[in-house]
Scaffold this motif. Structure first.
Motif, short mmCIF file in Angstrom:
data_model
loop_
_atom_site.label_atom_id
_atom_site.label_comp_id
_atom_site.label_asym_id
_atom_site.label_seq_id
_atom_site.Cartn_x
_atom_site.Cartn_y
_atom_site.Cartn_z
N ARG A 1 0.89 -1.23 -0.10
CA ARG A 1 -0.03 0.10 0.01
C ARG A 1 0.83 1.32 0.01
NH1 ARG A 1 -5.46 -0.72 1.81
NH2 ARG A 1 -5.88 -3.00 2.16
N PRO B 1 -11.41 4.87 4.17
CA PRO B 1 -10.51 3.81 4.27
C PRO B 1 -11.01 2.62 4.50
CG PRO B 1 -9.67 5.83 5.45
CD PRO B 1 -11.14 6.24 5.15
N SER C 1 -14.81 0.14 0.53
CA SER C 1 -14.23 -0.18 -0.93
C SER C 1 -14.92 0.53 -2.01
CB SER C 1 -14.39 -1.53 -1.24
OG SER C 1 -13.43 -2.41 -0.13
N LEU D 1 -5.96 9.00 -1.09
CA LEU D 1 -6.83 7.61 -1.04
C LEU D 1 -5.67 6.85 -0.36
CD1 LEU D 1 -8.76 5.78 -2.25
CD2 LEU D 1 -6.94 5.44 -3.92
N HIS D 2 -6.03 5.95 0.57
CA HIS D 2 -4.90 5.02 1.19
C HIS D 2 -5.39 3.48 0.83
CE1 HIS D 2 -3.72 8.59 3.36
NE2 HIS D 2 -3.08 7.73 3.86
N HIS D 3 -6.33 3.31 -0.05
CA HIS D 3 -6.91 1.95 -0.43
C HIS D 3 -5.89 1.10 -1.17
CE1 HIS D 3 -10.35 4.13 0.58
NE2 HIS D 3 -11.24 3.04 0.86
N ARG D 4 -5.96 -0.16 -1.02
CA ARG D 4 -5.00 -0.94 -1.91
C ARG D 4 -5.57 -1.08 -3.29
NH1 ARG D 4 -1.99 -5.94 -1.00
NH2 ARG D 4 -1.10 -6.69 -2.84
N GLY E 1 -11.62 -1.63 2.04
CA GLY E 1 -10.05 -0.97 2.04
C GLY E 1 -9.30 -1.25 0.65
N THR E 2 -10.35 -1.51 -0.31
CA THR E 2 -9.92 -1.93 -1.80
C THR E 2 -10.40 -0.94 -2.72
OG1 THR E 2 -9.75 -4.36 -1.12
CG2 THR E 2 -9.98 -3.62 -3.58
N LEU E 3 -9.58 -0.53 -3.58
CA LEU E 3 -10.15 0.30 -4.99
C LEU E 3 -9.76 -0.53 -6.04
CD1 LEU E 3 -11.08 3.28 -5.79
CD2 LEU E 3 -8.78 3.51 -6.75
#
Length: 268
Positions: free
Chosen positions: A23, A55, A58, A83-86, A143-145
């Protein structure tokens, strides 16, 4: 080899130091070099329509598909906004998952954002359903984009504002995951990295215009039981929305040609 590489990337999503490191690399290394390579050409419109990105939740980032790099430029822009998403972008298995060099490129250039693999061979089409379910799983855990293209493939037609027919796979992901959908239209990127980089540094390249829309309203379709018909309707609504954003992009591109400075453009 494919099974090994898929398992390695899949395990990297487990909470821990590796996931945290990836990340950080996507946000601090990947986003920076992509920004550096496009900073003189990129113009962003409508970013105020994007809600604060939680965060813990998704999101599905859905765009038209003209260049191999559409979603990478957009994802990098969002990461520069906090943005802090994976990030994950489903990709063809060829090269990235059937060769050591492809796996190395995936890790070093995108920090394994190119996942999960999709298979083009007819004999392996059934595996794509498992890949779609993997995307749903990652979205549901938060937590995912995920970046997707409702057209299903790259549009190589002469008119960037005429999208290809919607494919139901993206609708399946959205309906099953219930993730918030962020529609956008992007235009101006090429597929030749050397030409793209030189056009940016020399400031001779075509403007890259990115237009964000409001989160897609889908309550009526999400209330219906899942099925091929409903999945296709979700994708079709998304294509209609992106097409309308394309007209905003056309107008913004025309205005760029007439104005030396534009307050209506978000500074990336």
């Amino acid at each position: 080899m494919e099974r090994l590489y898929i398992r390695m990337v899949r395990e990297s999503f487990e909470p821990g130091r590796l996931d945290t490191a990836i990340r950080w690399c996507q946000r601090s290394v990947g986003a920076r070099w992509i920004h550096f390579a496009n900073r003189h050409l990129l113009h962003v419109v409508g970013y105020e329509r994007v809600p604060p990105l939680d965060p813990a939740k998704s999101y599905v980032l859905a765009s038209n598909h003209r260049s191999f790099f559409d979603l990478y430029v957009t994802g990098a822009f969002l990461m520069r906004q906090g943005l802090h998403h994976r990030m994950v972008f489903p990709v063809r298995s060829n090269f990235f998952y059937d060769s050591a060099l492809g796996f190395l490129v995936n890790g070093s250039m995108s920090f394994f954002a190119m996942y999960p693999p999709l298979f083009r061979e007819r004999s392996r089409q059934s595996l794509n359903l498992a890949s779609l379910q993997e995307v749903v799983r990652l979205l549901q855990r938060g937590g995912t984009l995920t970046g997707v293209h409702p057209e299903g493939t790259r549009n190589q037609g002469p008119d960037p504002y005429t999208l290809l027919p919607a494919q139901s796979g993206v609708g399946r992901i959205i309906h099953q995951s219930r993730a918030t959908v962020l529609p956008l239209f992007i235009n101006g990127l090429g597929n030749n990295l050397v030409r793209q980089f030189s056009g940016n540094f020399l400031r001779t390249g075509s403007p890259v215009v990115l237009v964000f829309g409001e989160p897609l309203a889908l309550d009526d379709l999400l209330a219906q039981p899942g099925g091929t018909r409903v999945y296709k309707q979700v994708s079709e609504r998304l294509v209609t929305t992106i097409t309308a954003l394309g007209q905003e992009e056309r107008a913004a591109r025309a205005r760029l040609g007439r104005e030396s400075s534009a307050e209506w453009i978000h500074d990336p």
